[in-house]
Scaffold this motif. Structure first.
Motif, PDB file in Angstrom:
ATOM      1  N   GLY A 193      -6.336  -5.256  -6.765  1.00 17.71           N
ATOM      2  CA  GLY A 193      -5.705  -3.951  -6.710  1.00 17.71           C
ATOM      3  C   GLY A 193      -6.735  -2.882  -6.439  1.00 17.71           C
ATOM      4  N   LEU A 194      -6.273  -1.746  -5.940  1.00 17.71           N
ATOM      5  CA  LEU A 194      -7.170  -0.634  -5.635  1.00 17.71           C
ATOM      6  C   LEU A 194      -6.438   0.666  -5.918  1.00 17.71           C
ATOM      7  CD1 LEU A 194      -9.829   0.486  -4.297  1.00 17.71           C
ATOM      8  CD2 LEU A 194      -8.536   0.535  -2.167  1.00 17.71           C
ATOM      9  N   ILE A 195      -7.099   1.564  -6.613  1.00 19.23           N
ATOM     10  CA  ILE A 195      -6.610   2.928  -6.789  1.00 19.23           C
ATOM     11  C   ILE A 195      -7.696   3.842  -6.249  1.00 19.23           C
ATOM     12  CG2 ILE A 195      -5.797   4.673  -8.402  1.00 19.23           C
ATOM     13  CD1 ILE A 195      -5.047   2.409 -10.319  1.00 19.23           C
ATOM     14  N   LEU A 196      -7.405   4.502  -5.143  1.00 17.50           N
ATOM     15  CA  LEU A 196      -8.415   5.281  -4.427  1.00 17.50           C
ATOM     16  C   LEU A 196      -8.001   6.741  -4.402  1.00 17.50           C
ATOM     17  CD1 LEU A 196     -10.968   5.343  -2.572  1.00 17.50           C
ATOM     18  CD2 LEU A 196      -9.393   5.127  -0.651  1.00 17.50           C
ATOM     19  N   ALA A 197      -8.869   7.616  -4.882  1.00 22.08           N
ATOM     20  CA  ALA A 197      -8.622   9.056  -4.870  1.00 22.08           C
ATOM     21  C   ALA A 197      -9.635   9.708  -3.952  1.00 22.08           C
ATOM     22  CB  ALA A 197      -8.736   9.638  -6.276  1.00 22.08           C
TER      23      ALA A 197
ATOM     24  N   LYS B  72       0.853  -1.184   0.000  1.00 15.63           N
ATOM     25  CA  LYS B  72       0.000   0.000   0.000  1.00 15.63           C
ATOM     26  C   LYS B  72       0.892   1.238   0.000  1.00 15.63           C
ATOM     27  CE  LYS B  72      -3.137   2.474   3.150  1.00 15.63           C
ATOM     28  NZ  LYS B  72      -3.715   2.406   4.504  1.00 15.63           N
ATOM     29  N   MET B  73       0.615   2.172  -0.897  1.00 16.74           N
ATOM     30  CA  MET B  73       1.331   3.433  -0.943  1.00 16.74           C
ATOM     31  C   MET B  73       0.317   4.575  -0.945  1.00 16.74           C
ATOM     32  SD  MET B  73       4.483   2.802  -3.558  1.00 16.74           S
ATOM     33  CE  MET B  73       5.641   1.453  -3.317  1.00 16.74           C
ATOM     34  N   VAL B  74       0.537   5.568  -0.079  1.00 16.85           N
ATOM     35  CA  VAL B  74      -0.378   6.694   0.073  1.00 16.85           C
ATOM     36  C   VAL B  74       0.401   7.985  -0.125  1.00 16.85           C
ATOM     37  CG1 VAL B  74      -2.053   7.824   1.582  1.00 16.85           C
ATOM     38  CG2 VAL B  74      -1.698   5.353   1.747  1.00 16.85           C
TER      39      VAL B  74
ATOM     40  N   ASN C 191       1.499  18.523  -8.064  1.00 12.85           N
ATOM     41  CA  ASN C 191       0.082  18.298  -8.351  1.00 12.85           C
ATOM     42  C   ASN C 191      -0.325  16.865  -8.035  1.00 12.85           C
ATOM     43  OD1 ASN C 191      -2.523  19.017  -9.101  1.00 12.85           O
ATOM     44  ND2 ASN C 191      -2.213  18.404 -11.224  1.00 12.85           N
ATOM     45  N   MET C 192       0.187  16.322  -6.947  1.00 18.62           N
ATOM     46  CA  MET C 192      -0.251  15.012  -6.443  1.00 18.62           C
ATOM     47  C   MET C 192      -1.401  15.234  -5.478  1.00 18.62           C
ATOM     48  SD  MET C 192       3.502  13.312  -5.760  1.00 18.62           S
ATOM     49  CE  MET C 192       2.880  11.644  -5.477  1.00 18.62           C
ATOM     50  N   ARG C 193      -2.360  14.344  -5.498  1.00 18.78           N
ATOM     51  CA  ARG C 193      -3.518  14.453  -4.625  1.00 18.78           C
ATOM     52  C   ARG C 193      -3.177  13.860  -3.259  1.00 18.78           C
ATOM     53  NH1 ARG C 193      -9.580  13.553  -5.888  1.00 18.78           N
ATOM     54  NH2 ARG C 193      -8.882  13.165  -8.008  1.00 18.78           N
ATOM     55  N   PRO C 194      -3.175  14.629  -2.176  1.00 19.28           N
ATOM     56  CA  PRO C 194      -2.903  14.062  -0.847  1.00 19.28           C
ATOM     57  C   PRO C 194      -3.905  12.954  -0.526  1.00 19.28           C
ATOM     58  CG  PRO C 194      -2.862  16.457  -0.770  1.00 19.28           C
ATOM     59  CD  PRO C 194      -3.396  16.084  -2.115  1.00 19.28           C
ATOM     60  N   GLY C 195      -3.404  11.850  -0.004  1.00 18.63           N
ATOM     61  CA  GLY C 195      -4.264  10.728   0.327  1.00 18.63           C
ATOM     62  C   GLY C 195      -4.517   9.766  -0.806  1.00 18.63           C
ATOM     63  N   MET C 196      -4.013  10.085  -2.017  1.00 13.21           N
ATOM     64  CA  MET C 196      -4.135   9.167  -3.146  1.00 13.21           C
ATOM     65  C   MET C 196      -3.501   7.838  -2.756  1.00 13.21           C
ATOM     66  SD  MET C 196      -5.222   9.373  -6.369  1.00 13.21           S
ATOM     67  CE  MET C 196      -5.155   8.355  -7.829  1.00 13.21           C
ATOM     68  N   THR C 197      -4.245   6.732  -2.934  1.00 11.85           N
ATOM     69  CA  THR C 197      -3.820   5.446  -2.398  1.00 11.85           C
ATOM     70  C   THR C 197      -3.792   4.387  -3.492  1.00 11.85           C
ATOM     71  OG1 THR C 197      -4.805   5.996  -0.257  1.00 11.85           O
ATOM     72  CG2 THR C 197      -4.338   3.677  -0.671  1.00 11.85           C
ATOM     73  N   PHE C 198      -2.705   3.594  -3.477  1.00 10.60           N
ATOM     74  CA  PHE C 198      -2.536   2.472  -4.400  1.00 10.60           C
ATOM     75  C   PHE C 198      -2.281   1.224  -3.575  1.00 10.60           C
ATOM     76  CE2 PHE C 198      -2.095   4.983  -8.292  1.00 10.60           C
ATOM     77  CZ  PHE C 198      -1.759   6.224  -7.775  1.00 10.60           C
ATOM     78  N   VAL C 199      -2.982   0.133  -3.901  1.00  9.86           N
ATOM     79  CA  VAL C 199      -2.858  -1.107  -3.143  1.00  9.86           C
ATOM     80  C   VAL C 199      -2.825  -2.275  -4.115  1.00  9.86           C
ATOM     81  CG1 VAL C 199      -3.911  -2.620  -1.410  1.00  9.86           C
ATOM     82  CG2 VAL C 199      -4.143  -0.152  -1.187  1.00  9.86           C
TER      83      VAL C 199
END
Length: 902
Positions: A321-325, A240-242, A253-261
């Motif tokens: 996998g999960l990509i959460l914005a 998991k990377m946030v 221009n990265m979205r804070p809290g953008m999460t990849f799992v």
């Protein structure tokens, strides 16, 4: 902690308002390092909004080992700051470098790539087929779902399954042979700074957290991965990377809290540790970015190292996998914030209305942490005691206030938040009567619009009737009327006159006025004054709450001669009742009323066919100066017919609606009361009219009309009536009777491979004398050794799906489950209870002896070989996909081999 719970927690922010985006596709060929490569560019959009863009590698001409078809090469978050025109951050610039692996890879395998038919608006799906050994084949199925968009963010889920099938005659060594047991997640980080991931937690505690120092100003991600020497079966490989929030991520221009799992819930057991790369102890340089990676040599996901896959067997591994914005909340919005109240409330100075305040920003996101001191609640009128909010807004942006009153009236609530007056201003009905009126919609005293008035039985909360008043200048009409149900007794929209037309003066050039006289819990009254060249017409309408006898709304029309000469006031006295007819019988050009006049029954029917439609009409009419009952008041009344047609429309059989006057009416033609008042074609069959147009103020015929002297006036009294009554003295809410049934008496446990398909359907039947049309249902476990994973809702609240427990150690959750069921009426109230029991079997316990043994496998084998067995298809369907197939045997083998799946 089970890592599957992590994904569930990440999805909490997406609620019932979430919308699915759509995918579109474009294939491009580009030069990428050593050779040309084909890429599939996938773009997700919702309406006109771009959500994200993803690149999938379709293959390289040189077949480079790192550039395997199907891997996600790159990803751009298009939604974030799109309106500001900022360049989207590329989360995987590694796609341009031939020596790197792209952004996300699940299952590191070679093979034949096929995406035929997989490009849909809802998902992209492809397969890869790899021959591991002669007659040993691995098949990877990979799906990227369209994102679910909500609250300024989105969630994209990715699923993959990898199945190895041994069709050879000998066992296949899962540990030593080729496979695909790997997960990789590589996000852009190098190229900006060289830095080490700091503070790795040792392998005894999972997940392994690389908590980089947020104060140093340049780390981009918070990282978790699963590793260690201990084989904890409650955990499984996950990365998991946030995105962190600091000056650098903002500048990029990265979205804070953008999460990849990425994770694999079926890779639970043995592995071979691969150096320290998964621990983050190496630098992330400008050429490699940030990696989290499981171990490429992890090849024993189903048991001890060296486990073999028997001839004729197959086994499946799952990846996800999960990509959460996440969305972000902004300033308080007066438009999207909400205020709701409980109403009606007894005007006893004690009983409180609960005022629920929900604070949102312009995009609809809830704002947590708004100070209670910055929220001010006001209620108009006298006798009020207000309890202001004492708690700051919670995660849902909500807090509550309370108000009681000793004065019966309709009172308006206003809320100011941080100096912003919210648009929502609901009203509370404080009343001490059996029935009371409630108000919503427009304030027609202030101008044009539609105001709803609702009469409620305060004893049991039921709605007696509901009516809309529509104002356009001096024209006010009753545009909608229901009897607490769904049928609208008013005429269809577009006919212009509503249900009760109040008429107008007979001369043109009026300068009319509207005045609200009263707006209380017992009545709404208004006055309209139309001033013409000869006469002034003053109309007063009183909409009063029903009593134990029924509903009566008194109305009057006063005509005054405003000239200096006597004049006969022909016209201008019209009231009419228009009830809905042929919106529901289109094309029936021969629909008409039977009978003649004089308060005899005239059925609304299809001529010559004896087919009764909606109403029986009664009117006291003068048709060509005949048939007028001079000893009766002027009256028009309709009664709802009792037949399948009216029942299908939700009409109340026997319902009466009437209009009466203390004057005799004069009808100039036989058209009044007919369904074809405006003509005989279908386009005019819209309303059934009962019209009162009295013009003989002092007589029974036109010849007897008298003049009104200058300054003189005459008043005609009317009333609308209905047989809708508020029970005198109150009525008791009766208990409900509830019975329950199941389609099957057992369900299996579930694992990831079953996708929670093992469930039984609970159907409830409710006996209810209170008149509810909808119900709240509670189903909770009251006893038994077994357990359920979920009580799943369906479109019908009286039908639930009881999902079998998740199999953990093969024992927990199996056994008898006893349920306590409670059903509560929504509109009126009343509660009923029922009990139900079922059995949750261990997954694979085909013969229902309480154990999963080779005996169960023998029954399944016999069935697959076409032999008759003492087991139903439901018993044999181990994976719950609706069929009995070798895949059921594969899952049963995994259970017999000791594989534990969440």
């Amino acid at each position: 902690m089970k890592k599957v719970l992590l994904l569930m927690s990440l999805m909490i922010c997406f609620g019932a308002t979430a919308q699915a985006a759509e995918l579109s596709y474009q294939t491009v060929t580009e030069n990428a390092g050593a050779a040309d490569a084909d890429f599939l560019i996938i773009t997700a959009t919702e309406g006109t909004e771009s959500i994200w863009q993803m690149r999938i590698n379709l293959g390289r001409t040189d077949g480079h080992a790192y550039w395997r078809p199907g891997e996600i090469q790159s990803f751009k978050d298009l939604q974030y700051n799109a309106t500001a025109g900022l360049t989207p951050f590329e989360y995987s610039q590694e796609y341009t470098t031939a020596s790197l692996n792209g952004m996300m890879r699940m299952s590191n395998m070679d093979g034949t790539f096929d995406d035929a038919g997989g490009q849909t608006t809802g998902y992209y799906e492809f397969t890869k087929t790899n021959t591991l050994l002669t007659d040993v084949v691995g098949v990877l199925t990979y799906r990227i779902n369209a994102p679910v968009v909500a609250e300024g963010g989105y969630s994209t889920t990715i699923t993959a399954t990898y199945t190895i099938t041994n069709n050879s005659t000998t066992a296949y060594d899962l540990a030593g042979g080729g496979g695909a047991q790997a997960l990789e997640l590589a996000l852009n980080g190098g190229g900006y700074f060289d830095w080490d991931i700091v503070n790795p937690i040792d392998g005894v505690t999972r997940p392994n957290v690389h908590n980089t120092d947020i104060l140093d100003g340049h780390q981009l991600y918070y990282i978790e991965d699963w590793y260690g020497d201990l084989q904890d079966t409650a955990d499984h490989p996950i990365i998991k990377m946030v995105v962190k929030q600091n000056d650098l991520t903002s500048a990029l221009n990265m979205r804070p809290g953008m999460t990849f799992v990425v994770e694999s819930p079926t890779m639970d057991l043995g592995y071979v540790k691969r150096g320290g790369s998964a621990r983050g102890t190496t630098s992330a340089t400008s050429s490699t970015g940030v990696y989290g990676r499981t171990f490429s040599s992890l090849r024993e996901p189903w048991g001890d190292p060296g486990m073999s896959l028997a001839a004729g067997e197959s086994i499946t591994m799952q990846y996800s996998g999960l990509i959460l914005a996440p969305g972000t909340a902004g300033e308080v919005s007066a438009a999207t914030s909400e205020v709701s109240v409980t109403t009606p409330v007894a005007a006893d100075g004690v009983t409180q209305s609960v005022i629920t305040i929900t604070i949102r920003d312009a995009s609809g996101l809830p704002i947590a942490g708004v100070l209670a001191a910055d929220i001010v609640v006001a209620v108009d009128g006298s006798g009020n005691t207000i309890v202001q909010p004492v708690a700051d807004t919670d995660a849902n942006g909500q807090t509550v206030a309370y108000v009681s009153s000793s004065v019966a009236a309709v009172k308006t609530v206003t809320v100011t938040v941080e100096g912003v007056l919210l648009n929502a201003q609901p009203t509370i009905q404080f009343s001490s009567d059996t029935a009371a009126l409630e108000y919503s919609g427009a304030d027609i005293a202030a101008g044009n619009g539609v105001m709803t008035i609702l009469a409620r039985n305060l004893t049991n909360g039921s709605v007696l009737w509901e009516v809309d008043l529509t104002r356009s200048g001096t024209n006010v009409k009753v545009s909608r009327f229901t009897d607490g149900g769904t049928f609208n007794y008013a005429a269809p929209a577009g006919t212009g006159k509503g249900m009760i037309g109040l008429g107008g003066a007979s001369s043109a050039g009026f300068n009319g006025t509207f005045t609200e006289l009263a707006k209380t819990s017992s009545a709404y009254s208004f006055q309209m004054v139309d001033t013409g060249t000869t006469f002034e017409h003053t109309t007063v309408v009183n909409i009063e709450m029903p009593d134990s006898e029924g509903t009566v709304w008194p109305m009057s029309r006063t005509v005054t001669n405003i000239t200096e000469a006597a004049a006969k006031p022909y016209g201008g006295m019209g009231f009419q009742l228009g009830v809905n007819v042929d919106e529901y019988t289109p094309g029936l050009v021969n629909a008409e009323l039977s009978g003649t006049s004089g308060m005899t029954a005239r059925k609304h029917q299809v001529a010559l066919a004896e087919t009764e439609l909606l109403y029986t009409a009664y009117e006291n009419v003068d048709r060509g100066a005949t048939g007028l009952l001079t000893n009766e008041i002027a009256q028009g009344m309709v009664v709802v017919n009792d037949n399948e047609f009216t029942q299908g429309l939700g009409m109340t059989a026997g319902r009466t609606l009437g209009l009466v006057s203390d004057l005799y009416p004069y009808y100039p033609s036989d058209a009044v009361g007919d369904a074809n008042l405006y003509g005989s074609t279908a386009s005019y069959l819209q309303r059934l009219y009962i019209q009162l147009d009295p013009r003989e103020f002092m007589g029974t015929a036109r010849s007897e009309h008298v003049n009104l002297d200058p300054g003189a006036s005459y008043t005609a009294n009317y009333a609308f009536t209905a047989d809708i009554a508020a029970p005198g003295g109150g009525s008791q809410i009766e208990p409900l009777t509830v019975t329950s049934s199941l389609d099957y008496d057992f369900t299996y446990q579930n694992v990831t491979a079953t996708d929670d398909r093992h469930f039984v359907t609970l159907t409830l039947a409710v006996g209810d004398t209170n008149g509810n049309t909808s119900y709240n249902v509670s189903v909770v476990q009251s006893g038994g050794d077994g357990s359920l994973f979920e009580v799943r809702d369906t479109a019908n609240p009286l039908v639930k799906e009881l999902v079998g427990s998740r199999r953990t150690d093969g024992v927990a959750g199996a056994g008898l489950v006893e349920l306590a069921i409670t059903v509560t009426g929504v509109e009126v109230g009343g509660t009923g209870e029922a009990v139900q029991s079922l059995t949750v079997r261990r997954l694979g316990d085909i013969n229902a002896d309480g154990f999963v043994t080779p005996t169960d496998k023998g029954v399944l084998n016999a069935s697959l070989n076409g032999l008759a067995v003492e087991a139903s298809a439901r018993d044999l369907d181990v994976n719950g996909d609706g069929s009995v197939a070798p895949t059921d045997k594969g899952l049963l083998n995994a259970i017999l081999n000791g594989v534990v799946q969440p």
